[in-house]
Design a protein around this motif. Structure first.
Motif, PDB file in Angstrom:
ATOM      1  N   GLY A  65       0.794  -1.236   0.000  1.00 52.78           N
ATOM      2  CA  GLY A  65       0.000   0.000   0.000  1.00 52.78           C
ATOM      3  C   GLY A  65       0.818   1.273   0.000  1.00 52.78           C
ATOM      4  N   GLU A  66       2.169   1.131  -0.083  1.00 52.86           N
ATOM      5  CA  GLU A  66       3.011   2.320  -0.031  1.00 52.86           C
ATOM      6  C   GLU A  66       3.660   2.616  -1.383  1.00 52.86           C
ATOM      7  N   ALA A  67       4.274   3.798  -1.441  1.00 49.95           N
ATOM      8  CA  ALA A  67       4.976   4.199  -2.659  1.00 49.95           C
ATOM      9  C   ALA A  67       6.463   3.861  -2.528  1.00 49.95           C
ATOM     10  N   LEU A  68       7.091   3.584  -3.674  1.00 46.44           N
ATOM     11  CA  LEU A  68       8.538   3.365  -3.702  1.00 46.44           C
ATOM     12  C   LEU A  68       9.174   4.614  -4.311  1.00 46.44           C
TER      13      LEU A  68
ATOM     14  N   PHE B 193      18.674   7.232   3.640  1.00 47.23           N
ATOM     15  CA  PHE B 193      20.074   7.157   3.197  1.00 47.23           C
ATOM     16  C   PHE B 193      20.271   5.827   2.477  1.00 47.23           C
ATOM     17  N   ALA B 194      19.574   5.686   1.331  1.00 43.87           N
ATOM     18  CA  ALA B 194      19.567   4.442   0.569  1.00 43.87           C
ATOM     19  C   ALA B 194      19.140   4.773  -0.862  1.00 43.87           C
ATOM     20  N   GLU B 195      19.286   3.807  -1.749  1.00 48.10           N
ATOM     21  CA  GLU B 195      18.872   4.069  -3.128  1.00 48.10           C
ATOM     22  C   GLU B 195      17.365   4.269  -3.218  1.00 48.10           C
ATOM     23  N   TYR B 196      16.627   3.507  -2.387  1.00 50.51           N
ATOM     24  CA  TYR B 196      15.158   3.606  -2.407  1.00 50.51           C
ATOM     25  C   TYR B 196      14.619   3.687  -0.983  1.00 50.51           C
ATOM     26  N   LEU B 197      13.452   4.280  -0.858  1.00 46.78           N
ATOM     27  CA  LEU B 197      12.741   4.271   0.424  1.00 46.78           C
ATOM     28  C   LEU B 197      11.252   4.093   0.157  1.00 46.78           C
ATOM     29  N   SER B 198      10.532   3.704   1.206  1.00 44.91           N
ATOM     30  CA  SER B 198       9.094   3.457   1.089  1.00 44.91           C
ATOM     31  C   SER B 198       8.336   4.372   2.056  1.00 44.91           C
ATOM     32  N   LEU B 199       7.272   5.003   1.559  1.00 45.70           N
ATOM     33  CA  LEU B 199       6.381   5.815   2.406  1.00 45.70           C
ATOM     34  C   LEU B 199       4.957   5.703   1.852  1.00 45.70           C
ATOM     35  N   PRO B 200       3.944   5.856   2.681  1.00 46.00           N
ATOM     36  CA  PRO B 200       2.571   5.859   2.159  1.00 46.00           C
ATOM     37  C   PRO B 200       2.382   7.018   1.182  1.00 46.00           C
TER      38      PRO B 200
ATOM     39  N   GLU C 248       8.755   5.940  -8.067  1.00 38.99           N
ATOM     40  CA  GLU C 248       8.839   4.905  -9.114  1.00 38.99           C
ATOM     41  C   GLU C 248       7.594   4.026  -9.116  1.00 38.99           C
ATOM     42  N   GLU C 249       7.040   3.749  -7.939  1.00 42.77           N
ATOM     43  CA  GLU C 249       5.822   2.951  -7.836  1.00 42.77           C
ATOM     44  C   GLU C 249       4.930   3.621  -6.797  1.00 42.77           C
ATOM     45  N   SER C 250       3.610   3.586  -7.010  1.00 40.63           N
ATOM     46  CA  SER C 250       2.686   4.124  -6.001  1.00 40.63           C
ATOM     47  C   SER C 250       1.267   3.671  -6.289  1.00 40.63           C
ATOM     48  N   PRO C 251       0.491   3.376  -5.259  1.00 40.73           N
ATOM     49  CA  PRO C 251      -0.937   3.086  -5.464  1.00 40.73           C
ATOM     50  C   PRO C 251      -1.637   4.307  -6.067  1.00 40.73           C
ATOM     51  N   ASP C 252      -1.103   5.506  -5.797  1.00 37.97           N
ATOM     52  CA  ASP C 252      -1.624   6.733  -6.412  1.00 37.97           C
ATOM     53  C   ASP C 252      -0.816   6.972  -7.680  1.00 37.97           C
ATOM     54  N   ARG C 253      -1.395   6.543  -8.824  1.00 38.27           N
ATOM     55  CA  ARG C 253      -0.617   6.531 -10.064  1.00 38.27           C
ATOM     56  C   ARG C 253      -0.211   7.937 -10.503  1.00 38.27           C
ATOM     57  N   SER C 254      -0.956   8.953 -10.038  1.00 41.97           N
ATOM     58  CA  SER C 254      -0.617  10.330 -10.431  1.00 41.97           C
ATOM     59  C   SER C 254       0.740  10.757  -9.877  1.00 41.97           C
TER      60      SER C 254
ATOM     61  N   GLY D  49       8.840  13.958   1.572  1.00 40.22           N
ATOM     62  CA  GLY D  49       7.884  13.137   2.319  1.00 40.22           C
ATOM     63  C   GLY D  49       7.854  13.431   3.804  1.00 40.22           C
ATOM     64  N   GLU D  50       6.638  13.579   4.335  1.00 40.60           N
ATOM     65  CA  GLU D  50       6.434  13.680   5.796  1.00 40.60           C
ATOM     66  C   GLU D  50       6.965  12.400   6.424  1.00 40.60           C
ATOM     67  N   ILE D  51       7.711  12.514   7.499  1.00 40.23           N
ATOM     68  CA  ILE D  51       8.442  11.358   8.009  1.00 40.23           C
ATOM     69  C   ILE D  51       7.635  10.492   8.966  1.00 40.23           C
ATOM     70  N   ASN D  52       6.549  11.041   9.553  1.00 44.69           N
ATOM     71  CA  ASN D  52       5.763  10.270  10.519  1.00 44.69           C
ATOM     72  C   ASN D  52       4.633   9.524   9.825  1.00 44.69           C
ATOM     73  N   VAL D  53       4.514   8.243  10.139  1.00 47.08           N
ATOM     74  CA  VAL D  53       3.440   7.425   9.574  1.00 47.08           C
ATOM     75  C   VAL D  53       2.601   6.906  10.744  1.00 47.08           C
TER      76      VAL D  53
END
Lengths: 335, 335
Positions: A23-26, A110-117, A61-67, A75-79
């Motif tokens: 359910g999150e974006a990459l 501090f990585a090539e990719y991260l995940s957030l909603p 690169e990927e997201s449930p929200d295609r827009s 990105g806001e850091i708190n989930v």
């Protein structure tokens, strides 16, 4: 992928799986910033394990929200949990079950990719460069102060700390038109603030002395600040355990101290000073990203001089050491 | 005259000159109250030398304001310089050059006579007895909280501390209609608050447990309070160095802790908890006497049960020892 991680209490550049959460974006990180909290976390603050980093700009690169796909975002850091009163009131920053990017229960930036909603991501306006956008999170944290207290043009305000966060806060608070003084220990950093039009004072062994000189041409003239407490607000952004005691020396009776520093360990404090002088001590953490992006878009705060150096992600261990060195301001990572 | 004094770091009943200060009134003390601050001062807090005592009611014998002579009065304890902005704004409570009755640079009320400027004195209404009027100063200190923060009927409020000041504060705060819980260590004191309609909880080795029983018939039923921070306001009136840590355990994110305790020594504090949860810690000291006298005149707060014992001034050393004993509430001195 490459990631700067804390594993077995050690900081290391590790090979890690690309983080994909249901359910999150990459997001592919393009630029990230090292903050004092990252350094404190590496020292043991917050008992964090995993990939560090919470200040970033990247491309979805990927997201449930295609827009969002292909867009440049911060990105806001708190989930939050999404269920509690705070989350339903659109403020997951204090959700008791929250995770926080690179700080609490969630791998960081501090990585090539991260995940957030997807709802944590904000599109960066085209006019805002990566080197500006990477300051969104700390700028929001600085702006949070103005969401908490009302600083008027007639107020006398001190910022204790001349480092990364103190510099940002000074630039944000100066916009209120208040009578602002930055108090720090480092000539070069005080000079930087002075060039941005902020009054400065130096904290030395003999106490606090005003620096009313031109840093570029002469040593600061040392003029003792009167011993009478004089500031209506003192913003403590020193990042160190001694900052609060300095703030208590500077605040007027019934004034407010805004506490920004997080670090490992405890402070010895004579709380009677707070009681007798009826001081308010107000903790201040994360702010609203919308406000910070709006300020960046206005281009009214010059952040370029705050960048000390840029490193590739592959050199991030060295970058952390550089960020920890005295005299260094913002160190950036690129991917 | 007899006076309870601190001389050479010792508390003693001494023979002292009648205090006459230029331009001030001479008040014959009729009743005085011992407060936790007096006990702390006797232990070295505030480095005070001279006659102790700041809670009193008395009769004016001499005054530049002849209308006061022969009247029953209470007195604001802070005497400002009269020149600074605070003093000219009718608030000498924070004047940097102030003296304070029995606390700072001015002999106090545990004596046959005391001296205060006529403008510090307030006439006690006839309907208010000496045993009520002697509570004016601590009642004003309790009411000060409501001058500093807005407590609404829907707020959850905890008072930490079941002693003299905690009892008074609870009775004052309960009048807001808020959801109030007193948290303390002493069954008899908690019972006293429960009888006044305040919910109570006991602080034990195992943490905080609710006391929802009938104290007179059974031991308190121990029901663990949920670990989630739950109070919108926590008022710290324990008088001890451990109170603030308890308050931090109880407060919700973005809640406010009101600090009332003054004592000798420092507290070890993890200030990151204040920052991360954006807590406000608000020091609170002296309040307005007019407000307190109005409340006493309304007779809506029953103070009788808070009086533990009365002593003649001649027995004041013993009275101080009694006030220090666990389980004792207000100890009064008469002249």
């Amino acid at each position: 992928m490459k990631a700067l991680r804390i594993e077995d209490n050690k900081l290391k550049l590790a090979d890690s799986a690309i983080p994909r959460r249901e359910g999150e974006a990459l997001v592919r990180m393009t630029m990230a910033g090292i903050c004092n909290t990252d350094i404190e976390i590496a020292r043991g603050y917050a008992d964090f394990r995993g990939t560090l980093g919470h200040e970033f700009v990247g491309v979805v690169e990927e997201s449930p929200d295609r827009s969002q796909i292909g867009r440049r975002v911060v990105g806001e850091i708190n989930v939050g949990c999404g269920q509690c009163d705070l989350c339903r009131g659109n403020d997951p920053r204090h959700c008791l079950d929250r995770t926080a990017l690179g700080i609490r229960g969630r791998d960081g930036a501090f990585a090539e990719y991260l995940s957030l909603p997807p709802q944590n991501l904000l599109i960066v306006p085209d006019s805002v460069s990566d080197r500006q956008a990477v300051f969104t999170e700390p700028l929001a944290a600085a702006l949070e102060i103005l969401d908490q207290v009302e600083i008027r043009a007639s107020d006398r305000v001190a910022v204790v700390g001349d480092g990364r966060l103190g510099q940002l806060i000074s630039r944000v608070i100066a916009r209120t038109g208040c009578d602002l003084t930055m108090i720090g220990k480092h000539d070069a950093k005080l000079e930087l603030a002075a060039r941005a039009g902020v009054k400065t004072a130096k904290l030395g062994a003999a106490g606090i002395v005003l620096c009313n000189g031109d840093f570029s041409r002469q040593a600061p003239t040392e003029v003792a600040i009167t011993k009478a407490p004089r500031f209506d607000f003192v913003i403590e952004a020193s990042g160190s355990s001694g900052g609060l005691a300095v703030a208590l020396d500077l605040i007027r009776p019934r004034g407010a101290i805004i506490l920004k520093s997080t670090f490992r360990g405890a402070v010895r404090l004579d709380t009677s000073r707070i009681v007798v002088n009826e001081i308010s001590v107000i903790g201040s953490r994360c702010g609203r990203f919308e406000t910070a992006l709006r300020l960046l878009e206005s281009d009214e705060v010059d952040l370029g001089p705050l960048i000390s150096r840029e490193y590739q992600l592959a050199g991030s261990v060295e970058a952390m050491a550089e960020a920890e060195r005295r005299g260094t301001l913002k160190v950036l990572l690129t991917n």
